[in-house]
Design a protein around this motif. Structure first.
Motif, PDB file in Angstrom:
ATOM      1  N   SER A  34      16.174 -29.554  -2.783  1.00  0.00           N
ATOM      2  CA  SER A  34      15.763 -30.570  -1.829  1.00  0.00           C
ATOM      3  C   SER A  34      16.089 -31.974  -2.357  1.00  0.00           C
ATOM      4  O   SER A  34      16.501 -32.858  -1.595  1.00  0.00           O
ATOM      5  N   ASN A  35      15.950 -32.185  -3.653  1.00  0.00           N
ATOM      6  CA  ASN A  35      16.374 -33.472  -4.229  1.00  0.00           C
ATOM      7  C   ASN A  35      17.874 -33.685  -4.035  1.00  0.00           C
ATOM      8  O   ASN A  35      18.316 -34.788  -3.723  1.00  0.00           O
ATOM      9  N   GLY A  36      18.631 -32.617  -4.223  1.00  0.00           N
ATOM     10  CA  GLY A  36      20.076 -32.710  -4.039  1.00  0.00           C
ATOM     11  C   GLY A  36      20.402 -33.074  -2.604  1.00  0.00           C
ATOM     12  O   GLY A  36      21.247 -33.935  -2.332  1.00  0.00           O
ATOM     13  N   SER A  37      19.709 -32.433  -1.696  1.00  0.00           N
ATOM     14  CA  SER A  37      19.931 -32.694  -0.281  1.00  0.00           C
ATOM     15  C   SER A  37      19.580 -34.141   0.075  1.00  0.00           C
ATOM     16  O   SER A  37      20.302 -34.799   0.827  1.00  0.00           O
ATOM     17  N   ASP A  38      18.489 -34.637  -0.483  1.00  0.00           N
ATOM     18  CA  ASP A  38      18.113 -36.042  -0.238  1.00  0.00           C
ATOM     19  C   ASP A  38      19.208 -36.988  -0.735  1.00  0.00           C
ATOM     20  O   ASP A  38      19.532 -37.986  -0.085  1.00  0.00           O
ATOM     21  N   ALA A  39      19.736 -36.656  -1.909  1.00  0.00           N
ATOM     22  CA  ALA A  39      20.767 -37.521  -2.499  1.00  0.00           C
ATOM     23  C   ALA A  39      22.031 -37.503  -1.634  1.00  0.00           C
ATOM     24  O   ALA A  39      22.718 -38.512  -1.497  1.00  0.00           O
ATOM     25  N   ILE A  40      22.307 -36.357  -1.035  1.00  0.00           N
ATOM     26  CA  ILE A  40      23.467 -36.264  -0.140  1.00  0.00           C
ATOM     27  C   ILE A  40      23.192 -37.029   1.149  1.00  0.00           C
ATOM     28  O   ILE A  40      24.046 -37.754   1.652  1.00  0.00           O
ATOM     29  N   MET A  80      24.564 -39.039  -3.844  1.00  0.00           N
ATOM     30  CA  MET A  80      24.624 -40.437  -4.240  1.00  0.00           C
ATOM     31  C   MET A  80      24.667 -40.605  -5.757  1.00  0.00           C
ATOM     32  O   MET A  80      25.218 -41.579  -6.259  1.00  0.00           O
ATOM     33  N   GLY A  81      24.065 -39.693  -6.500  1.00  0.00           N
ATOM     34  CA  GLY A  81      23.978 -39.853  -7.947  1.00  0.00           C
ATOM     35  C   GLY A  81      23.026 -40.964  -8.328  1.00  0.00           C
ATOM     36  O   GLY A  81      22.492 -41.660  -7.459  1.00  0.00           O
ATOM     37  N   MET A  82      22.818 -41.111  -9.629  1.00  0.00           N
ATOM     38  CA  MET A  82      21.900 -42.154 -10.091  1.00  0.00           C
ATOM     39  C   MET A  82      22.588 -43.037 -11.125  1.00  0.00           C
ATOM     40  O   MET A  82      23.387 -42.567 -11.923  1.00  0.00           O
ATOM     41  N   GLU A  89      14.197 -44.905 -14.382  1.00  0.00           N
ATOM     42  CA  GLU A  89      13.086 -45.151 -13.465  1.00  0.00           C
ATOM     43  C   GLU A  89      12.548 -43.849 -12.846  1.00  0.00           C
ATOM     44  O   GLU A  89      11.356 -43.597 -12.822  1.00  0.00           O
ATOM     45  N   ASN A  90      13.487 -43.017 -12.373  1.00  0.00           N
ATOM     46  CA  ASN A  90      13.067 -41.854 -11.582  1.00  0.00           C
ATOM     47  C   ASN A  90      12.674 -40.652 -12.423  1.00  0.00           C
ATOM     48  O   ASN A  90      11.828 -39.862 -12.015  1.00  0.00           O
ATOM     49  N   LEU A  91      13.317 -40.488 -13.541  1.00  0.00           N
ATOM     50  CA  LEU A  91      13.044 -39.288 -14.322  1.00  0.00           C
ATOM     51  C   LEU A  91      12.103 -39.567 -15.489  1.00  0.00           C
ATOM     52  O   LEU A  91      11.483 -38.654 -16.027  1.00  0.00           O
ATOM     53  N   ALA A  95       6.978 -40.903  -9.693  1.00  0.00           N
ATOM     54  CA  ALA A  95       6.887 -41.731  -8.494  1.00  0.00           C
ATOM     55  C   ALA A  95       5.485 -41.722  -7.903  1.00  0.00           C
ATOM     56  O   ALA A  95       4.918 -42.740  -7.567  1.00  0.00           O
ATOM     57  N   HIS A  96       4.912 -40.541  -7.841  1.00  0.00           N
ATOM     58  CA  HIS A  96       3.594 -40.434  -7.189  1.00  0.00           C
ATOM     59  C   HIS A  96       2.487 -40.649  -8.201  1.00  0.00           C
ATOM     60  O   HIS A  96       1.727 -39.749  -8.484  1.00  0.00           O
ATOM     61  N   SER A  97       2.422 -41.837  -8.760  1.00  0.00           N
ATOM     62  CA  SER A  97       1.416 -42.018  -9.800  1.00  0.00           C
ATOM     63  C   SER A  97       0.014 -41.902  -9.216  1.00  0.00           C
ATOM     64  O   SER A  97      -0.936 -41.681  -9.929  1.00  0.00           O
ATOM     65  N   GLY A 125       8.108 -32.243  -7.594  1.00  0.00           N
ATOM     66  CA  GLY A 125       9.553 -32.352  -7.514  1.00  0.00           C
ATOM     67  C   GLY A 125      10.248 -32.022  -8.813  1.00  0.00           C
ATOM     68  O   GLY A 125      10.093 -30.941  -9.373  1.00  0.00           O
ATOM     69  N   PHE A 126      10.996 -32.994  -9.282  1.00  0.00           N
ATOM     70  CA  PHE A 126      11.863 -32.794 -10.425  1.00  0.00           C
ATOM     71  C   PHE A 126      11.143 -32.151 -11.621  1.00  0.00           C
ATOM     72  O   PHE A 126      11.666 -31.254 -12.278  1.00  0.00           O
ATOM     73  N   TYR A 127       9.914 -32.588 -11.881  1.00  0.00           N
ATOM     74  CA  TYR A 127       9.206 -32.068 -13.047  1.00  0.00           C
ATOM     75  C   TYR A 127       8.941 -30.567 -12.987  1.00  0.00           C
ATOM     76  O   TYR A 127       8.683 -29.932 -14.002  1.00  0.00           O
ATOM     77  N   GLY A 179      27.418 -37.717  -7.952  1.00  0.00           N
ATOM     78  CA  GLY A 179      26.424 -36.665  -7.784  1.00  0.00           C
ATOM     79  C   GLY A 179      25.667 -36.403  -9.069  1.00  0.00           C
ATOM     80  O   GLY A 179      25.717 -37.209 -10.005  1.00  0.00           O
ATOM     81  N   THR A 180      24.982 -35.271  -9.071  1.00  0.00           N
ATOM     82  CA  THR A 180      24.064 -34.992 -10.170  1.00  0.00           C
ATOM     83  C   THR A 180      24.120 -33.515 -10.527  1.00  0.00           C
ATOM     84  O   THR A 180      24.163 -32.664  -9.647  1.00  0.00           O
ATOM     85  N   GLU A 181      24.133 -33.259 -11.819  1.00  0.00           N
ATOM     86  CA  GLU A 181      24.036 -31.873 -12.274  1.00  0.00           C
ATOM     87  C   GLU A 181      22.736 -31.725 -13.061  1.00  0.00           C
ATOM     88  O   GLU A 181      22.462 -32.509 -13.972  1.00  0.00           O
ATOM     89  N   PHE A 284       6.223 -30.847   3.393  1.00  0.00           N
ATOM     90  CA  PHE A 284       5.167 -31.849   3.357  1.00  0.00           C
ATOM     91  C   PHE A 284       4.252 -31.704   2.151  1.00  0.00           C
ATOM     92  O   PHE A 284       3.173 -32.283   2.103  1.00  0.00           O
ATOM     93  N   MET A 285       4.708 -30.909   1.215  1.00  0.00           N
ATOM     94  CA  MET A 285       4.029 -30.818  -0.069  1.00  0.00           C
ATOM     95  C   MET A 285       2.540 -30.537   0.065  1.00  0.00           C
ATOM     96  O   MET A 285       1.701 -31.235  -0.482  1.00  0.00           O
ATOM     97  N   ASP A 286       2.257 -29.561   0.836  1.00  0.00           N
ATOM     98  CA  ASP A 286       0.868 -29.144   0.972  1.00  0.00           C
ATOM     99  C   ASP A 286       0.768 -27.731   0.429  1.00  0.00           C
ATOM    100  O   ASP A 286       1.667 -26.918   0.612  1.00  0.00           O
TER     101      ASP A 286
HETATM  102  P1  ADP Z   1      10.595 -37.052  -5.073  1.00  0.00           P
HETATM  103  O1  ADP Z   1      11.837 -36.333  -4.753  1.00  0.00           O
HETATM  104  O2  ADP Z   1       9.403 -36.469  -4.400  1.00  0.00           O
HETATM  105  O3  ADP Z   1      10.689 -38.544  -4.890  1.00  0.00           O
HETATM  106  P2  ADP Z   1      11.167 -36.168  -7.718  1.00  0.00           P
HETATM  107  O4  ADP Z   1      10.344 -36.135  -8.962  1.00  0.00           O
HETATM  108  O5  ADP Z   1      11.682 -34.883  -7.239  1.00  0.00           O
HETATM  109  O6  ADP Z   1      10.291 -36.870  -6.639  1.00  0.00           O
HETATM  110  O7  ADP Z   1      12.382 -37.120  -7.966  1.00  0.00           O
HETATM  111  C1  ADP Z   1      12.160 -38.448  -8.353  1.00  0.00           C
HETATM  112  C2  ADP Z   1      13.321 -39.295  -7.928  1.00  0.00           C
HETATM  113  O8  ADP Z   1      14.477 -38.999  -8.706  1.00  0.00           O
HETATM  114  C3  ADP Z   1      13.776 -39.075  -6.520  1.00  0.00           C
HETATM  115  O9  ADP Z   1      13.015 -39.829  -5.602  1.00  0.00           O
HETATM  116  C4  ADP Z   1      15.230 -39.535  -6.558  1.00  0.00           C
HETATM  117  O10 ADP Z   1      15.304 -40.942  -6.421  1.00  0.00           O
HETATM  118  C5  ADP Z   1      15.642 -39.169  -7.950  1.00  0.00           C
HETATM  119  N1  ADP Z   1      16.383 -37.902  -7.944  1.00  0.00           N
HETATM  120  C6  ADP Z   1      15.929 -36.675  -8.244  1.00  0.00           C
HETATM  121  N2  ADP Z   1      16.876 -35.747  -8.118  1.00  0.00           N
HETATM  122  C7  ADP Z   1      17.998 -36.396  -7.739  1.00  0.00           C
HETATM  123  C8  ADP Z   1      19.343 -36.006  -7.428  1.00  0.00           C
HETATM  124  N3  ADP Z   1      19.734 -34.736  -7.481  1.00  0.00           N
HETATM  125  N4  ADP Z   1      20.209 -36.978  -7.078  1.00  0.00           N
HETATM  126  C9  ADP Z   1      19.816 -38.272  -7.007  1.00  0.00           C
HETATM  127  N5  ADP Z   1      18.590 -38.691  -7.266  1.00  0.00           N
HETATM  128  C10 ADP Z   1      17.677 -37.787  -7.629  1.00  0.00           C
END
Ligand code: ADP
Length: 652
Positions: A34-40, A80-82, A89-91, A95-97, A125-127, A179-181, A284-286
């Motif tokens: 889902s993170n990958g999809s958001d980035a796309i 989009m990549g980071m 910032e993100n990793l 985000a949801h402090s 998410g990522f964690y 992108g992101t791996e 919706f993360m429930d």
């Molecule tokens: P959330 O997706 O709910 O915001 P995550 O912990 O999953 O929280 O990710 C934190 C942030 O890291 C994301 O909001 C996004 O900005 C960035 N991120 C995570 N995975 C990717 C990815 N594959 N490509 C680009 N950005 C990413």
């Protein structure tokens, strides 16, 4: 190369992830996809705004690549990549402090149920990668930047962030320009938990199907397949051929694992309750199933698909100002706004969901969206739809509705109160109150249907809790007559009732109101007037004693066994006074209090006697009675010491 520390909160969350006994560890895959999809999405959206990116929708994919031998799972997107800063910032932070804030406040550090709830509510998410991995490496290259960075961490003790020599995907021969791996080094198997399964084709197919089927970009996997070897024709006459086993060869192919049709575009008949529920929970993360699913497609002047959910529990921050309402807005399958507030009125702010309409322009700005006619039309229809679905639930699934009302009824009541009551029509039938006769929540319609023939008003009593209200002296006479009383125990209740004023032509009447209209006969009324006249001086003296604490002292027939009660004149009731004065910058509002003496109670005789024989006693009785009335109302008395002294004096 130096190891950096996670932000304190992230570290805690990570710890939770690593040590979690959370049973649904498999959701990590859904989160990463889902993170990958958001980035796309982000990149695709950009390509629509800017014609020069040279990107087409068909280029996008999310690759899931297992390496069973080395216990590695890779998830590679070409979104989009980071940038370096974004990775930091993100990793490096979470985000949801708010989630941990909440956890701290709830003081349940060791409570695993609470941990699970938090995972559910916030979808960390990522964690979640750390639930299944000893080590996580992220290689990312931002679109247009040309520089890749590598982030790596083995858990809570920190992470490194450095420039990377290779592009995302390069290590498996699939370099991406942007992108992101994500590289997961899976944990060792334990007797309870087989992490190896996440490198198996079958498991991955299943998980993608279950959790990520609707993802609108292809989720792919390179798989090995077998096919018979096609042999060149051999010499005629060689009949041995017939008996030979056919030979097979292994070849690789990239398979698409998901159907890519968003769930809201599918037919209702194709979807099971489970499909809706698991979509809701992941989107919706429930952690809980929704209480209600509303799936609707409309074609005509406005065309849209909507998939709405009513949560079965309020989000932890629902009744705070941090909560943001809104529906996800798509235009023909492309996300244009994460939370569009204009699609949903405040009183239905608990509704989560998605609206997808081809009628909305992609390049519309948020400001324009607010004034968009199509959007307004959709919002109007959704509002009606939600109301009707709730009414339907009230009728057919009463228990569910009551649970819903306990969660979100307050919001509906606020809805009645705000905007000068203009939403009354929309909301009044959704309201429920505790009933004195039914001993449960009832609707206004049900109340109305049970009203006695001679009953003019819808009676209500307000107070701090059902038990307290039930004991209010003012309710005695009404109960005796068999009239039903609605108990209003929320702060907003009486304010909302003032906006409602009436339901289906029947006026609301507080049990503390001056004229309860208990259907006395003319004779009774006359006798009452006479008695009031006879006690005029006594009542005047009592008023004198109490000064401006009360605006009047009078006789009443509304009481049965109690000697006194407090009622109010005018718009502000005692409950409202409490609420208004408790507000942070609340005005110093005073209800106009009336001390009522039970005309049929022997206390009246006692007072009359004191008036004639001992003025000091009268003063003392009057004050004590007034304080008693305050206590019964649940209000505090001005001078508890003197109250006790007076009572002691009487005992002597
Ligand atoms: P959330 O997706 O709910 O915001 P995550 O912990 O999953 O929280 O990710 C934190 C942030 O890291 C994301 O909001 C996004 O900005 C960035 N991120 C995570 N995975 C990717 C990815 N594959 N490509 C680009 N950005 C990413």
């Amino acid at each position: 190369m130096a190891k950096k520390q996670f932000q304190a909160e992230s570290k805690k969350l990570l710890d939770m992830m690593i040590n979690s006994i959370y049973t649904h560890k498999e959701i990590f895959l859904r989160e990463l996809i889902s993170n990958g999809s958001d980035a796309i999405d982000k990149l695709y959206y950009r390509s629509l705004e800017d014609q020069n990116t040279g990107i087409s929708r068909d280029d996008f994919s999310i690759q899931v690549e297992p390496d069973k031998e080395n216990r590695i799972l890779r998830i590679i997107d070409n979104g989009m990549g980071m940038s370096r800063d974004e990775m930091e910032e993100n990793l490096g932070t979470i985000a949801h402090s708010g989630s941990l804030e909440f956890k701290k406040n709830s003081g349940s550090e060791k409570d695993t149920d609470a941990d699970i709830d938090i995972i559910g509510q916030f979808g960390v998410g990522f964690y979640s990668a750390f639930m299944v991995s000893d080590k996580v490496v992220v290689i990312s290259r931002q679109f247009g930047s040309g520089a890749s960075y590598q982030w790596a961490s083995e858990g809570a003790d920190g992470y490194t962030l450095d420039p990377s020599d290779s592009q995302p995907g390069e290590d498996i021969g699939k370099p991406q320009d942007h992108g992101t791996e994500i590289i997961l080094y899976l944990k060792e198997d334990t007797p309870d938990e087989k992490y190896t399964t996440y490198t198996e084709e079958y498991t991955i197919r299943q998980l993608v199907k279950r959790y990520s089927d609707y993802i609108r970009y292809p989720v792919t996997m390179t798989v090995e397949k077998q096919r018979p070897v096609e042999k060149p024709e051999e010499n005629e006459g060689d009949d041995d051929d017939e008996n030979k086993e056919p030979e097979y060869e292994t070849y690789v192919e990239v398979d698409v694992l998901n159907s890519m049709v968003p769930i809201w575009k599918k037919k209702k008949s194709e979807l099971s309750k489970d499909d809706y529920n698991s979509f809701y929970k992941s989107k919706f993360m429930d952690f809980n199933d929704p209480a209600k699913v509303i799936h609707t497609s409309v074609e005509g002047v406005t065309t849209y698909d909507a998939l709405l959910f009513i949560p079965s529990r309020p989000p932890y921050d629902y009744y705070t100002k941090e909560y943001e309402k809104g529906l996800q807005l798509y235009s023909s399958g492309v996300l244009i706004m994460e939370k569009c507030p204009d699609l949903i009125p405040d009183y239905f702010s608990f509704v989560k969901g998605i609206v997808d309409s081809p009628d909305l322009s992609l390049n519309i700005s948020r400001e324009m969206l607010q004034h968009d006619r199509q959007l307004k039309a959709i919002a109007k229809r959704l509002e009606k739809k939600i109301k009707n679905e709730l009414l339907d639930m009230q009728k057919k699934q009463r228990e569910d509705y009551e649970a819903f009302f306990k969660n979100f009824g307050l919001q509906l009541k606020f809805g009645v109160y705000t905007d000068f009551g203009q939403n009354k029509e929309m909301l009044q039938d959704l309201l429920m109150y505790y009933s004195s006769t039914e001993k449960k929540l009832v609707t206004l319609k049900e109340y109305e249907e049970r009203m006695k023939d001679d009953q003019k008003y819808i009676y209500y009593a307000a107070g701090a809790g059902i038990d307290k209200v039930d004991k209010l002296p003012q309710t005695e006479q009404l109960k005796d007559k068999g009239y039903e009383i609605l108990y209003m125990t929320d702060d907003v209740d009486e304010f909302a009732v003032q906006m409602l004023r009436e339901y289906d032509g029947k006026e609301f009447k507080s049990v503390s109101a001056e004229d309860l209209d208990l259907g006395e006969s003319d004779e009774e009324k006359k006798a009452g007037e006479k008695q009031a006249e006879e006690n005029k001086d006594l009542l005047a003296e009592m008023k004198e004693i109490l000064g401006d604490k009360v605006s009047e002292v009078r006789l009443t027939h509304r009481l049965k066994s109690h000697p006194v009660c407090l009622t109010t004149k005018g718009a502000v009731s005692m409950e409202m006074e409490k609420v208004l004065n408790a507000m942070p910058n609340g005005a110093d509002v005073k209800a106009e209090r009336v001390l009522e003496i039970n005309a049929g109670h022997e206390i009246l005789g006692t007072l009359q006697k004191a008036q004639k024989e001992d003025k000091e006693k009268l003063a003392s009785y009057t004050k004590v009675l007034y304080d008693q009335a305050l206590l019964i109302e649940g209000l505090s008395i001005d001078d508890p010491v003197s109250f006790c002294t007076e009572i002691c004096k009487m005992m002597k």
